[in-house]
Design a protein around this motif. Sequence first.
Motif, PDB file in Angstrom:
ATOM      1  N   ILE A   1       4.273 -19.359  -4.557  1.00 11.03           N
ATOM      2  CA  ILE A   1       3.392 -18.189  -5.156  1.00 11.03           C
ATOM      3  C   ILE A   1       4.046 -17.089  -5.037  1.00 11.03           C
ATOM      4  CG2 ILE A   1       1.322 -16.816  -4.168  1.00 11.03           C
ATOM      5  CD1 ILE A   1      -0.147 -19.194  -3.443  1.00 11.03           C
ATOM      6  N   ASP A   2       4.130 -16.270  -5.873  1.00 10.36           N
ATOM      7  CA  ASP A   2       4.754 -15.026  -6.361  1.00 10.36           C
ATOM      8  C   ASP A   2       3.604 -13.940  -6.235  1.00 10.36           C
ATOM      9  OD1 ASP A   2       6.059 -12.609  -7.105  1.00 10.36           O
ATOM     10  OD2 ASP A   2       6.940 -13.431  -8.856  1.00 10.36           O
ATOM     11  N   LEU A   3       3.349 -13.391  -5.200  1.00 13.24           N
ATOM     12  CA  LEU A   3       2.085 -12.656  -5.093  1.00 13.24           C
ATOM     13  C   LEU A   3       2.804 -10.974  -5.576  1.00 13.24           C
ATOM     14  CD1 LEU A   3      -0.748 -12.008  -4.279  1.00 13.24           C
ATOM     15  CD2 LEU A   3       0.054 -11.411  -1.722  1.00 13.24           C
ATOM     16  N   GLY A   4       2.531 -10.810  -6.873  1.00 10.55           N
ATOM     17  CA  GLY A   4       3.281  -9.506  -7.479  1.00 10.55           C
ATOM     18  C   GLY A   4       2.417  -8.274  -7.324  1.00 10.55           C
ATOM     19  N   THR A   5       3.100  -7.196  -7.528  1.00  6.27           N
ATOM     20  CA  THR A   5       2.416  -5.699  -7.713  1.00  6.27           C
ATOM     21  C   THR A   5       1.465  -6.018  -8.755  1.00  6.27           C
ATOM     22  OG1 THR A   5       4.330  -4.879  -6.474  1.00  6.27           O
ATOM     23  CG2 THR A   5       2.565  -3.207  -7.643  1.00  6.27           C
ATOM     24  N   THR A   6       2.104  -6.333  -9.994  1.00 11.00           N
ATOM     25  CA  THR A   6       1.461  -6.336 -11.422  1.00 11.00           C
ATOM     26  C   THR A   6       0.966  -7.559 -11.565  1.00 11.00           C
ATOM     27  OG1 THR A   6       3.147  -4.719 -11.817  1.00 11.00           O
ATOM     28  CG2 THR A   6       1.456  -5.349 -13.742  1.00 11.00           C
ATOM     29  N   ASN A   7       1.638  -8.461 -11.480  1.00 13.70           N
ATOM     30  CA  ASN A   7       1.141  -9.952 -11.819  1.00 13.70           C
ATOM     31  C   ASN A   7       1.353 -11.116 -10.678  1.00 13.70           C
ATOM     32  OD1 ASN A   7       0.522  -9.578 -14.771  1.00 13.70           O
ATOM     33  ND2 ASN A   7       2.459  -8.912 -15.015  1.00 13.70           N
ATOM     34  N   SER A   8       0.529 -11.941 -10.802  1.00 18.56           N
ATOM     35  CA  SER A   8       0.880 -13.082  -9.535  1.00 18.56           C
ATOM     36  C   SER A   8       0.992 -14.478 -10.523  1.00 18.56           C
ATOM     37  CB  SER A   8      -0.118 -13.269  -8.679  1.00 18.56           C
ATOM     38  OG  SER A   8      -0.163 -12.087  -7.964  1.00 18.56           O
ATOM     39  N   LEU A   9       1.896 -15.179  -9.850  1.00 18.17           N
ATOM     40  CA  LEU A   9       2.020 -16.685 -10.572  1.00 18.17           C
ATOM     41  C   LEU A   9       1.896 -17.601  -9.466  1.00 18.17           C
ATOM     42  CD1 LEU A   9       4.481 -14.780 -11.964  1.00 18.17           C
ATOM     43  CD2 LEU A   9       4.511 -17.051 -13.094  1.00 18.17           C
ATOM     44  N   VAL A  10       1.475 -18.792  -9.906  1.00 21.70           N
ATOM     45  CA  VAL A  10       1.705 -19.863  -8.853  1.00 21.70           C
ATOM     46  C   VAL A  10       2.330 -21.177  -9.698  1.00 21.70           C
ATOM     47  CG1 VAL A  10      -0.765 -20.557  -9.361  1.00 21.70           C
ATOM     48  CG2 VAL A  10       0.213 -21.721  -7.415  1.00 21.70           C
ATOM     49  N   ALA A  11       3.237 -21.767  -8.914  1.00 26.74           N
ATOM     50  CA  ALA A  11       3.884 -22.751  -9.461  1.00 26.74           C
ATOM     51  C   ALA A  11       3.984 -24.060  -8.348  1.00 26.74           C
ATOM     52  CB  ALA A  11       5.319 -22.475  -9.651  1.00 26.74           C
ATOM     53  N   THR A  12       4.309 -25.185  -9.218  1.00 26.10           N
ATOM     54  CA  THR A  12       4.391 -26.420  -7.895  1.00 26.10           C
ATOM     55  C   THR A  12       5.722 -27.303  -8.746  1.00 26.10           C
ATOM     56  OG1 THR A  12       2.830 -28.352  -7.202  1.00 26.10           O
ATOM     57  CG2 THR A  12       2.558 -27.622  -9.523  1.00 26.10           C
ATOM     58  N   PHE A  13       5.812 -28.388  -7.861  1.00 31.80           N
ATOM     59  CA  PHE A  13       6.701 -29.330  -8.169  1.00 31.80           C
ATOM     60  C   PHE A  13       5.906 -30.564  -8.622  1.00 31.80           C
ATOM     61  CE2 PHE A  13      11.170 -30.054  -7.563  1.00 31.80           C
ATOM     62  CZ  PHE A  13      11.811 -28.798  -7.788  1.00 31.80           C
ATOM     63  N   VAL A  14       6.298 -31.080 -10.066  1.00 29.92           N
ATOM     64  CA  VAL A  14       5.596 -32.237 -10.477  1.00 29.92           C
ATOM     65  C   VAL A  14       6.648 -33.252 -11.176  1.00 29.92           C
ATOM     66  CG1 VAL A  14       3.840 -33.297 -12.096  1.00 29.92           C
ATOM     67  CG2 VAL A  14       3.535 -30.848 -11.197  1.00 29.92           C
ATOM     68  N   ASN A  15       6.586 -34.348 -10.285  1.00 28.67           N
ATOM     69  CA  ASN A  15       7.850 -35.644 -10.912  1.00 28.67           C
ATOM     70  C   ASN A  15       9.107 -34.770 -10.764  1.00 28.67           C
ATOM     71  OD1 ASN A  15       5.649 -37.317 -11.438  1.00 28.67           O
ATOM     72  ND2 ASN A  15       5.441 -36.494 -13.385  1.00 28.67           N
ATOM     73  N   GLY A  16       9.366 -34.064  -9.804  1.00 29.78           N
ATOM     74  CA  GLY A  16      10.943 -33.630  -9.587  1.00 29.78           C
ATOM     75  C   GLY A  16      11.056 -32.424 -10.437  1.00 29.78           C
ATOM     76  N   SER A  17      10.072 -32.067 -11.256  1.00 29.70           N
ATOM     77  CA  SER A  17      10.409 -30.596 -11.993  1.00 29.70           C
ATOM     78  C   SER A  17       9.387 -29.555 -11.654  1.00 29.70           C
ATOM     79  CB  SER A  17      10.775 -30.716 -13.178  1.00 29.70           C
ATOM     80  OG  SER A  17       9.765 -31.536 -13.919  1.00 29.70           O
ATOM     81  N   PRO A  18       9.978 -28.134 -11.529  1.00 36.48           N
ATOM     82  CA  PRO A  18       8.999 -26.916 -11.332  1.00 36.48           C
ATOM     83  C   PRO A  18       7.989 -26.883 -12.629  1.00 36.48           C
ATOM     84  CG  PRO A  18      11.148 -26.277 -11.619  1.00 36.48           C
ATOM     85  CD  PRO A  18      11.156 -27.679 -11.925  1.00 36.48           C
ATOM     86  N   GLN A  19       6.765 -26.234 -12.527  1.00 40.74           N
ATOM     87  CA  GLN A  19       6.011 -26.056 -13.424  1.00 40.74           C
ATOM     88  C   GLN A  19       5.001 -24.951 -12.890  1.00 40.74           C
ATOM     89  OE1 GLN A  19       4.205 -29.876 -14.621  1.00 40.74           O
ATOM     90  NE2 GLN A  19       2.446 -28.584 -15.325  1.00 40.74           N
ATOM     91  N   ILE A  20       4.729 -24.041 -13.695  1.00 44.94           N
ATOM     92  CA  ILE A  20       3.727 -22.949 -13.640  1.00 44.94           C
ATOM     93  C   ILE A  20       2.510 -23.806 -13.711  1.00 44.94           C
ATOM     94  CG2 ILE A  20       3.069 -20.710 -14.163  1.00 44.94           C
ATOM     95  CD1 ILE A  20       5.726 -20.316 -13.445  1.00 44.94           C
ATOM     96  N   ILE A  21       1.588 -23.325 -12.916  1.00 53.44           N
ATOM     97  CA  ILE A  21       0.277 -23.555 -12.984  1.00 53.44           C
ATOM     98  C   ILE A  21      -0.551 -22.728 -13.853  1.00 53.44           C
ATOM     99  CG2 ILE A  21      -2.121 -24.314 -11.932  1.00 53.44           C
ATOM    100  CD1 ILE A  21      -0.467 -25.373  -9.609  1.00 53.44           C
ATOM    101  N   LYS A  22      -1.174 -22.832 -14.884  1.00 57.41           N
ATOM    102  CA  LYS A  22      -1.707 -21.857 -15.873  1.00 57.41           C
ATOM    103  C   LYS A  22      -3.155 -21.508 -15.362  1.00 57.41           C
ATOM    104  CE  LYS A  22       1.148 -22.776 -19.791  1.00 57.41           C
ATOM    105  NZ  LYS A  22       1.240 -22.313 -21.291  1.00 57.41           N
ATOM    106  N   ASP A  23      -3.718 -20.171 -16.060  1.00 61.89           N
ATOM    107  CA  ASP A  23      -4.966 -19.966 -16.036  1.00 61.89           C
ATOM    108  C   ASP A  23      -5.420 -19.923 -17.231  1.00 61.89           C
ATOM    109  OD1 ASP A  23      -7.460 -18.722 -15.299  1.00 61.89           O
ATOM    110  OD2 ASP A  23      -6.556 -16.871 -14.726  1.00 61.89           O
TER     111      ASP A  23
END
Lengths: 612, 164
Positions: free
Chosen positions: A24-46
């Motif tokens: 989790i990147d808890l940013g000042t302006t924007n935040s993001l959440v990412a995970t690992f699926v099948n060995g590669s990173p992926q952003i979880i979208k809203d």
Amino acid sequence: MALLQISEPGKSTEPHKRKITLGIDLGTTNSLVATFVNGSPQIIKDGDHNLIPSKVDYSAEKISVGNQIEENSLPITSIKRLIGKGIDDIDVDELSFDIKTIDKNIFVSTPIGLKSPVDISSEILSKLKQLATDYFNDEIYGAVITVPAYFDDGQRQATKDAALKSGLNVLRLINEPTAAALAYGLENNKSGTYAIYDLGGGTFDVSILKLSDGIFEVISTNGNSSLGGDDFDRLIKDWITHNHKIKIHNHLQLQALNNCAKSLKEQLSVSDEASQIISIDNQELEIVLTSDTFEKLSLELINQTIKCVKNALYDANFNKDDIDGVVMVGGSTRMPIIQKHLKQYFQKELLNNLNPDEVVAIGAARQAHILSGQSDDDMLLLDVTPLSLGVETMGDLVERIIPRNSTIPIAKAQEFTTYKDGQTMMKIHVVQGEREKVSDNRSLAEFILKEIPPLPAGAAKIKVTFQVDADSLLKVSAEEITTGNKTEIEVKPAHGMDDKKIREMLEDSFENANQDKNFRSLSELQVDAQQIIELTEKAINKDKHLITEIESDEILKKIQELKNGLDSKDTNKINLAIEALNNASISFAEKRMDNSIQSALSGKNINNIKIK
Amino acid sequence: MNFFNVFGINQPHFFIDLKDLKKTYIELQKQSHPDRFASASEHEQNVALLKSSLINDAFEVLSDDLKRAKYILECKEIPLSNATRNEFLIEQMELEESLEENNSDLQELKLLLDKTNTKFNENLNTLRNHFEAGNFDSISSMVNELIFLQRFTIKIKDRINKII
């Protein structure tokens, strides 16, 4: 629990269960959440959005976060600039919402009452957690949350508290530039020395890192935890109000001007001239800003960041020529004037092939995956503490105990003595920062060591130990050596509830809402019990020599009782038998741990240091 | 357990291979760092924290010539010498004066920094010779001089940093 101690270090006792981890990147302006699926990173979208604006809107009916906030509302923004801070640390005039202070603690006034920066941040984190829970339709095991490298202890602690409040299991807090380097190293498989220049919405960090063979070693870090894209917006806003003689009457106007400034700045990332129409006091104004003017306005801020770069290089004992590459991180590095000045300074092309908004969350997701013990990645991350830690001594002076840029975790002890005959109490004031005088540094905590035996001045010896853990969080303990009288404190920022209280509250709410969830089903219990029996028997076979025969007989007896319990199919009996076995094997488990430390410290790999 | 033992070296020893030390440091951290135990029990996490901290502390001291020399004296319970050679007292005064005089002259400050660095390295060589000869009285006073020179270097660098 002894049960877990018997398993191999770092390995799960439940290999059958997948663990969902988040970065989790808890940013000042924007935040993001990412995970690992099948060995590669992926952003979880809203929905369609990768970025979730770090905005929270409270109304009497509901709490909205990020993309769900309706236009024409006045949400709370950039709360990260307030987290872990006191009223004296901030500029109230720049806020587009009302605040109240209680004992210097900041609270935001909302239609549903006062909310602390921790509360508001936890709403953003809850939203991110919810997105991930929906995406996987499963529970989240844990998360790595990123913080600016230059965050002090109070800001880190407050961020962790916000995460706990949102029900997240915090696997680790890691520094944003370091997370970016992890993502970058992953994509590029590079080795060498890198400078990570991370300019976000409200914070600036620079870290100097060495990458080699899966080792990420931070050499030094520097920055400013209240300098970011917001400040460039503010310069433009001030320029507009000054040039057009605008007086700001309310928060809505301030928000409109801020949005106008931001839009002008963003236009200048793709062209040399920007224009924007804004209506103020029923008057329409067209604002035109050229990149030359913007550069003149921003020069001072840019130079401040370059000064931080110089300091980081100085602390690392490097020249700028020693740097193999400069990695650009954070949305604000899209500004062409930033790129121009950095290129000029380093005389090098900048590395910005990864999306500067996403790279931090992706690095954090990678680290979360590794920390959960599910990855074969042998990567090791060695980070440093950004600010020196010390205590107040006579005459408002700081005695430094842990210097900045020490590799964490680190523990250091220092002895102090009494300065008056018969002195029985001593105040210990913990500060963080680089200045010589106590009052110029951040005060973290004050505590009093009592019951010092009355002795002549200088005869009592008080040992103060500073322990900084892998989250870069500090714990201080003090001990009077002749009596062994101890005081231990976890350094806490001066805000709201502590970690333990939040946990209790969470557990309570959980218990009330869903009581039977606390009782595991018979089948789950049988699987667990089988596993405990298997692990304990294995451990006994291997390390019987560590304990007496009486102890090992006792453990074997408890194993048999557990087996009998399993046959009875009585969950209560099985639970009791598991507990009995755990209790019987605690000391065995500890001895095995100690033994593994000994063998790690005296293993074959460490006899190869040449004595010349 | 002393810092040398952490790295599998039985006795305090000044002449160690720093590349080997670093290699072993990485190996030890790979086994002990709290990140390796992030999903383990609280007890294991605490042990990892203490162990990893000890390894970092030990590495910081042993990888630096001066800190290592000072630590060896501590292990051998030899106090730091209070007696300073007269020659060095004079040198100290000259250096301090020269810093005061050239407080804001970048060129001169850089020259002074070079001079101090050269002096530091010369003394470090002398220190090595004393260790070879096992002359602990001289080691103790040389460590004292080196500590002064190191602090003085930081002072000059801080001044330079303030100017640029």
